[in-house]
Design an enzyme around this catalytic site. Structure first.
Site, PDB file in Angstrom:
ATOM      1  N   GLY A   1       0.777  -1.236   0.000  1.00 59.02           N
ATOM      2  CA  GLY A   1       0.000   0.000   0.000  1.00 59.02           C
ATOM      3  C   GLY A   1       0.803   1.278   0.000  1.00 59.02           C
ATOM      4  O   GLY A   1       0.229   2.368  -0.111  1.00 59.02           O
TER       5      GLY A   1
ATOM      6  N   PRO B   1       4.817  -4.917  -0.845  1.00 56.13           N
ATOM      7  CA  PRO B   1       4.705  -3.735  -1.711  1.00 56.13           C
ATOM      8  C   PRO B   1       4.645  -4.105  -3.186  1.00 56.13           C
ATOM      9  O   PRO B   1       5.340  -5.021  -3.641  1.00 56.13           O
ATOM     10  CB  PRO B   1       6.004  -2.973  -1.415  1.00 56.13           C
ATOM     11  CG  PRO B   1       6.989  -4.054  -1.092  1.00 56.13           C
ATOM     12  CD  PRO B   1       6.210  -5.151  -0.413  1.00 56.13           C
TER      13      PRO B   1
ATOM     14  N   TYR C   1     -10.304   4.478 -11.950  1.00 54.53           N
ATOM     15  CA  TYR C   1     -10.276   5.180 -10.652  1.00 54.53           C
ATOM     16  C   TYR C   1     -10.245   6.697 -10.797  1.00 54.53           C
ATOM     17  O   TYR C   1     -10.072   7.402  -9.804  1.00 54.53           O
ATOM     18  CB  TYR C   1      -9.013   4.792  -9.868  1.00 54.53           C
ATOM     19  CG  TYR C   1      -8.700   3.320  -9.835  1.00 54.53           C
ATOM     20  CD1 TYR C   1      -9.536   2.432  -9.160  1.00 54.53           C
ATOM     21  CD2 TYR C   1      -7.561   2.814 -10.457  1.00 54.53           C
ATOM     22  CE1 TYR C   1      -9.243   1.081  -9.119  1.00 54.53           C
ATOM     23  CE2 TYR C   1      -7.261   1.465 -10.414  1.00 54.53           C
ATOM     24  CZ  TYR C   1      -8.108   0.607  -9.748  1.00 54.53           C
ATOM     25  OH  TYR C   1      -7.811  -0.730  -9.707  1.00 54.53           O
TER      26      TYR C   1
ATOM     27  N   CYS D   1     -14.449   2.945 -27.784  1.00 51.61           N
ATOM     28  CA  CYS D   1     -15.824   3.447 -27.818  1.00 51.61           C
ATOM     29  C   CYS D   1     -16.424   3.513 -26.420  1.00 51.61           C
ATOM     30  O   CYS D   1     -17.372   2.796 -26.092  1.00 51.61           O
ATOM     31  CB  CYS D   1     -16.662   2.543 -28.703  1.00 51.61           C
ATOM     32  SG  CYS D   1     -15.855   2.302 -30.271  1.00 51.61           S
ATOM     33  N   GLU D   2     -15.853   4.327 -25.600  1.00 56.75           N
ATOM     34  CA  GLU D   2     -16.334   4.557 -24.237  1.00 56.75           C
ATOM     35  C   GLU D   2     -15.935   5.980 -23.871  1.00 56.75           C
ATOM     36  O   GLU D   2     -14.793   6.380 -24.138  1.00 56.75           O
ATOM     37  CB  GLU D   2     -15.606   3.645 -23.227  1.00 56.75           C
ATOM     38  CG  GLU D   2     -15.773   2.179 -23.435  1.00 56.75           C
ATOM     39  CD  GLU D   2     -16.787   1.546 -22.493  1.00 56.75           C
ATOM     40  OE1 GLU D   2     -17.357   2.248 -21.648  1.00 56.75           O
ATOM     41  OE2 GLU D   2     -16.993   0.340 -22.640  1.00 56.75           O
TER      42      GLU D   2
ATOM     43  N   TYR E   1       0.147  -1.762 -11.981  1.00 54.23           N
ATOM     44  CA  TYR E   1      -1.252  -1.798 -12.404  1.00 54.23           C
ATOM     45  C   TYR E   1      -1.442  -1.143 -13.773  1.00 54.23           C
ATOM     46  O   TYR E   1      -2.453  -0.495 -14.040  1.00 54.23           O
ATOM     47  CB  TYR E   1      -2.156  -1.161 -11.322  1.00 54.23           C
ATOM     48  CG  TYR E   1      -1.874  -1.734  -9.955  1.00 54.23           C
ATOM     49  CD1 TYR E   1      -2.240  -3.034  -9.647  1.00 54.23           C
ATOM     50  CD2 TYR E   1      -1.176  -1.001  -8.983  1.00 54.23           C
ATOM     51  CE1 TYR E   1      -1.949  -3.592  -8.411  1.00 54.23           C
ATOM     52  CE2 TYR E   1      -0.877  -1.550  -7.748  1.00 54.23           C
ATOM     53  CZ  TYR E   1      -1.261  -2.841  -7.466  1.00 54.23           C
ATOM     54  OH  TYR E   1      -0.960  -3.392  -6.256  1.00 54.23           O
TER      55      TYR E   1
END
Ligand code: LLP
Length: 404
Positions: free
Chosen positions: A233, A269, A311, A338-339, A367
């Site tokens: 984190g 981590p 996010y 297409c979003e 990520y």
């Protein structure tokens, strides 16, 4: 990464030459930055020599995990696939911990057969299942129990995991029950208390609160935990304005905690190790203007890099060539998918840009590729490892024929 004679370079190679040779979009990682991060992390906590288990979910590239392994790190995995890739990278199974709320019987059995250090269980049903499989195999298995400390990590809601409304871990009451369950089991050896309160944490206070909660619960259990797994984190600075997590202060707090509780600390981590090592190089396909906005349509999209769409995360975005006196414009950087959420960032003062220019999205090592998909039948980008002036392809660009 820095500008050398106004050309953006990663280690000793310009973004332009990478794009020319390997095409766009492409993920590039700096080996040097990776090494620096690991050394810095180890140094910051060396007073109690934690076992550092790299959170494989943040980046699953086997070549990168092999580099991480060279520094003696273990792995935190959350699926059979991640366990397989950690083993393939040569990580010692006695340095692997397995987290996650929904490990299947097959996954548990696989982990037991590989003799990993710990299975960190997250519910009564899971512990019963581990017990059942261990008994069947005639083995005694080292486990941890993940506590939900009900601590607010003060991070994005979507990546908070330690509050009571989150699905992760068990509350104090269940934790104490499970400790007793393990005590009477002949096939379970309770070795660890684990927690992970969330991701991208920049404030020390949630960690301190978490240590307080853990201490109180250990006192109630009357059990000696060989390991305390504090999860991961630790946040990174995506924006220069972000405050920094103070490792020194966190380390001091843990030392204080260990004076009383004398366990071996495990960390998990991901982002802190790999986050700032990666960039995504992409090319401007079109520039499209309407009354409200200037859209820069890139050849990278939300399938390649999901964090902004998922996010609302914002990543530093840079031109590959800096032109000092160029006029500044306001742009919205988007992908071709297409979003409407296929948007990377809106910037008010970006140097004037034109079609075919290169744009770099920064800090995508964690990520980034691991969250990518083939949405819209888009092949995934390659991954390149940069070391000085050398480039190694550590994952090939997917081809349409791989998807068809
Ligand atoms: N340990 C456990 C049990 C975890 O669930 C996670 C992350 C980690 C360790 C590593 O956390 P880190 O040190 O990387 O913050 N996709 C999101 C992050 C999700 C994190 C999930 N769990 C993002 O892009 O921000």
């Amino acid at each position: 990464m820095k500008y050398i004679k106004n050309k953006l370079t990663i280690e000793k190679i310009s973004i332009q030459s990478i794009a020319k040779k390997f095409g766009t979009p492409s993920y590039c990682y700096s080996l040097n930055q990776l090494k620096k991060n690991i050394i810095n992390f180890k140094k910051s906590f060396k007073s109690f020599s934690p076992l550092i288990c790299f959170a494989v979910k943040s980046n699953t590239n086997v070549s990168l995990i092999k580099e991480i392994k060279k520094f003696g790190l273990g792995a935190d995995v959350v699926s059979m696939g991640e366990l397989m890739i950690a083993l393939k990278a040569g990580i010692n199974s006695r340095k692997i911990v397995f987290s996650g709320v929904g490990k299947t019987s097959r996954e548990i059995s696989f982990a037991i057969d590989r003799n990993i250090l710990l299975i960190n269980a997250e519910s009564k049903s899971e512990i019963q299942e581990i017990h059942r499989i261990a008994k069947l195999k005639g083995k005694k298995i080292q486990i941890g129990i993940r506590l939900n400390p009900n601590t607010d990590a003060k991070t994005l809601n979507q990546i908070s995991t330690g509050k009571k409304e989150n699905k992760f871990g068990v509350n104090e009451k269940t934790f104490l029950e499970l400790v007793n369950y393990c005590k009477i089991s002949k096939n379970l050896e309770l070795k660890c208390l684990s927690v992970h309160i969330g991701s991208q944490i920049l404030d020390n206070r949630p960690y301190e609160e978490m240590l307080g909660v853990i201490g109180k619960i250990i006192d109630k259990t009357n059990h000696k935990f060989e390991f305390i797994d504090l999860g991961g984190g630790m946040g990174i600075t995506y924006d220069e304005k972000d405050k920094k997590l103070n490792y020194k202060r966190y380390s001091k707090e843990i030392k204080k905690f260990l004076k009383k509780y004398k366990s071996k600390v495990i960390f998990e981590p991901g982002r802190a190790i790999i986050g700032n090592t990666g960039i995504l190089v992409s090319k401007v396909v079109y520039i499209k203007k309407n009354k409200e906005k200037n859209f820069v349509i890139l050849d990278a999209a939300m399938n390649d890099f999901m964090r902004p769409a998922l996010y609302g995360a914002s990543h530093k975005t840079l031109p590959s060539v800096r032109i000092r006196n160029k006029s500044k414009r306001s742009y919205e950087f988007v992908g071709p998918i297409c979003e409407s959420t296929d948007k990377f960032v809106s910037l008010k003062k970006f140097q004037e840009i034109k079609e075919k220019d290169l744009v770099v999205i920064c800090d995508v090592g964690a990520y980034g590729m691991s969250l990518s998909s083939n949405y819209n039948m888009r092949p995934k980008p390659p991954e390149l490892l940069i070391s000085g002036s050398k480039v190694k392809v550590i994952r090939k660009r997917q081809k349409h024929k791989d998807l068809l």
